[in-house]
Design a protein around this motif. Sequence first.
Motif, PDB file in Angstrom:
ATOM      1  N   THR A 173       0.817  -1.212   0.000  1.00 34.51           N
ATOM      2  CA  THR A 173       0.000   0.000   0.000  1.00 34.51           C
ATOM      3  C   THR A 173       0.850   1.261   0.000  1.00 34.51           C
ATOM      4  O   THR A 173       0.350   2.342  -0.317  1.00 34.51           O
ATOM      5  CB  THR A 173      -0.923   0.040   1.228  1.00 34.51           C
ATOM      6  N   GLY A 174       2.121   1.154   0.394  1.00 30.83           N
ATOM      7  CA  GLY A 174       2.997   2.316   0.396  1.00 30.83           C
ATOM      8  C   GLY A 174       2.742   3.294   1.531  1.00 30.83           C
ATOM      9  O   GLY A 174       3.311   4.393   1.540  1.00 30.83           O
ATOM     10  N   GLN A 175       1.910   2.917   2.498  1.00 34.55           N
ATOM     11  CA  GLN A 175       1.647   3.804   3.629  1.00 34.55           C
ATOM     12  C   GLN A 175       2.842   3.799   4.589  1.00 34.55           C
ATOM     13  O   GLN A 175       3.672   2.899   4.559  1.00 34.55           O
ATOM     14  CB  GLN A 175       0.392   3.331   4.359  1.00 34.55           C
ATOM     15  N   PRO A 176       2.925   4.803   5.479  1.00 28.60           N
ATOM     16  CA  PRO A 176       4.005   4.815   6.466  1.00 28.60           C
ATOM     17  C   PRO A 176       3.992   3.531   7.309  1.00 28.60           C
ATOM     18  O   PRO A 176       2.927   3.042   7.703  1.00 28.60           O
ATOM     19  CB  PRO A 176       3.679   6.042   7.328  1.00 28.60           C
ATOM     20  N   ASN A 177       5.159   3.016   7.586  1.00 29.30           N
ATOM     21  CA  ASN A 177       5.331   1.775   8.365  1.00 29.30           C
ATOM     22  C   ASN A 177       4.749   0.540   7.673  1.00 29.30           C
ATOM     23  O   ASN A 177       4.477  -0.468   8.316  1.00 29.30           O
ATOM     24  CB  ASN A 177       4.756   1.912   9.777  1.00 29.30           C
ATOM     25  N   HIS A 178       4.532   0.649   6.365  1.00 28.86           N
ATOM     26  CA  HIS A 178       4.149  -0.493   5.528  1.00 28.86           C
ATOM     27  C   HIS A 178       5.321  -0.780   4.587  1.00 28.86           C
ATOM     28  O   HIS A 178       5.786   0.120   3.890  1.00 28.86           O
ATOM     29  CB  HIS A 178       2.901  -0.191   4.700  1.00 28.86           C
ATOM     30  N   PHE A 179       5.760  -2.022   4.535  1.00 24.83           N
ATOM     31  CA  PHE A 179       6.910  -2.395   3.715  1.00 24.83           C
ATOM     32  C   PHE A 179       6.469  -3.381   2.644  1.00 24.83           C
ATOM     33  O   PHE A 179       5.581  -4.206   2.872  1.00 24.83           O
ATOM     34  CB  PHE A 179       8.019  -2.970   4.593  1.00 24.83           C
ATOM     35  N   SER A 180       7.128  -3.288   1.481  1.00 20.80           N
ATOM     36  CA  SER A 180       6.663  -4.044   0.320  1.00 20.80           C
ATOM     37  C   SER A 180       6.917  -5.538   0.482  1.00 20.80           C
ATOM     38  O   SER A 180       7.814  -5.966   1.215  1.00 20.80           O
ATOM     39  CB  SER A 180       7.350  -3.535  -0.947  1.00 20.80           C
ATOM     40  N   VAL A 181       6.099  -6.314  -0.202  1.00 18.75           N
ATOM     41  CA  VAL A 181       6.224  -7.771  -0.210  1.00 18.75           C
ATOM     42  C   VAL A 181       6.155  -8.259  -1.646  1.00 18.75           C
ATOM     43  O   VAL A 181       5.730  -7.535  -2.545  1.00 18.75           O
ATOM     44  CB  VAL A 181       5.101  -8.455   0.603  1.00 18.75           C
ATOM     45  N   ASN A 182       6.558  -9.502  -1.843  1.00 11.89           N
ATOM     46  CA  ASN A 182       6.458 -10.139  -3.152  1.00 11.89           C
ATOM     47  C   ASN A 182       4.991 -10.477  -3.436  1.00 11.89           C
ATOM     48  O   ASN A 182       4.417 -11.341  -2.772  1.00 11.89           O
ATOM     49  CB  ASN A 182       7.310 -11.417  -3.153  1.00 11.89           C
ATOM     50  N   PRO A 183       4.378  -9.809  -4.430  1.00 15.25           N
ATOM     51  CA  PRO A 183       2.960 -10.080  -4.718  1.00 15.25           C
ATOM     52  C   PRO A 183       2.727 -11.475  -5.284  1.00 15.25           C
ATOM     53  O   PRO A 183       1.583 -11.925  -5.347  1.00 15.25           O
ATOM     54  CB  PRO A 183       2.597  -9.002  -5.739  1.00 15.25           C
ATOM     55  N   ASN A 184       3.802 -12.152  -5.704  1.00 10.12           N
ATOM     56  CA  ASN A 184       3.688 -13.514  -6.229  1.00 10.12           C
ATOM     57  C   ASN A 184       4.211 -14.552  -5.236  1.00 10.12           C
ATOM     58  O   ASN A 184       4.504 -15.691  -5.610  1.00 10.12           O
ATOM     59  CB  ASN A 184       4.463 -13.610  -7.556  1.00 10.12           C
ATOM     60  N   SER A 185       4.335 -14.155  -3.961  1.00  7.40           N
ATOM     61  CA  SER A 185       4.840 -15.087  -2.953  1.00  7.40           C
ATOM     62  C   SER A 185       3.800 -16.150  -2.622  1.00  7.40           C
ATOM     63  O   SER A 185       2.623 -16.036  -2.979  1.00  7.40           O
ATOM     64  CB  SER A 185       5.199 -14.333  -1.671  1.00  7.40           C
ATOM     65  N   ALA A 186       4.249 -17.172  -1.898  1.00  5.95           N
ATOM     66  CA  ALA A 186       3.344 -18.246  -1.488  1.00  5.95           C
ATOM     67  C   ALA A 186       2.162 -17.712  -0.687  1.00  5.95           C
ATOM     68  O   ALA A 186       1.071 -18.287  -0.737  1.00  5.95           O
ATOM     69  CB  ALA A 186       4.114 -19.280  -0.663  1.00  5.95           C
ATOM     70  N   PHE A 187       2.364 -16.609   0.035  1.00  5.62           N
ATOM     71  CA  PHE A 187       1.265 -16.067   0.837  1.00  5.62           C
ATOM     72  C   PHE A 187       0.054 -15.747  -0.039  1.00  5.62           C
ATOM     73  O   PHE A 187      -1.087 -15.891   0.396  1.00  5.62           O
ATOM     74  CB  PHE A 187       1.719 -14.802   1.576  1.00  5.62           C
ATOM     75  N   TYR A 188       0.319 -15.315  -1.287  1.00  9.73           N
ATOM     76  CA  TYR A 188      -0.782 -14.916  -2.167  1.00  9.73           C
ATOM     77  C   TYR A 188      -1.138 -15.965  -3.214  1.00  9.73           C
ATOM     78  O   TYR A 188      -2.173 -15.852  -3.867  1.00  9.73           O
ATOM     79  CB  TYR A 188      -0.437 -13.588  -2.855  1.00  9.73           C
TER      80      TYR A 188
END
Length: 224
Positions: A173-188
């Motif tokens: 989301t790019g909000q403060p205290n939000h860090f990017s993740v792999n959108p193609n990771s196993a989580f998704y």
Amino acid sequence: MSKKMYTFIFVTILSALLLAACGSSTPSSAPASGGNDSAAANGSDTDGDGIPDSAEKVLGTDPKTADTDGDGQNDLDDQNPMMADNPIQESSTTQGFTISGLLVENNEDGNGAGVPDHLEFKVTNTGTADLTNFDIYYTITDKDTGAVQGYYRTLPGFTVKPSETKDIHFDNTGQPNHFSVNPNSAFYTDQNGLTLKVTLHTTGLAPQTGSVDKDPGGAEGGVE
Ligand SMILES: [Ca+2]
Ligand SMILES: [Ca+2]
Ligand SMILES: [Ca+2]
């Protein structure tokens, strides 16, 4: 032939197949800057790692991060680009912070409203000085197959004052205290039950760990 060359050939073939599958619907516009010649010939390469965005989705890597797992090797060169070893080596046993309230689904924003599933938790500074320069290592394990992904990230700008508790989020989301993740990771992408294990660290203090399970089924609402 080097491993890199094998990877390059694989990605090139994969890109060609993807382009063929897309047919005439493939946009003819110029690729994003930063991509190399092979990627430029096969579609946009947002992160310039030599793997086109369309191929990153198939491979399971992050199209916006050249080094998806954070192990120092770019995706094209990395034989296992979603599996970093844990680089956190900390000898201190001094306690200075805690982590709690890990969530990976049924997340809420600060007002109690539901937001898309993602990893989040609370960090409490139990010491007397500001804490910053955190880094994190987390694994995502498929509870059925045992397959594991491992990611390492530094967390620039995340600071917790003495006695303060602050939420930290891993989404795009790019909000403060939000860090990017792999959108193609196993989580998704993995529909099986998952276990996420987190190690949070800052230099000179004992790392803190936590674990949280995700029920089978897709992550709700994607990563944005
Ligand atoms: Ca790329
Ligand atoms: Ca990438
Ligand atoms: Ca890597």
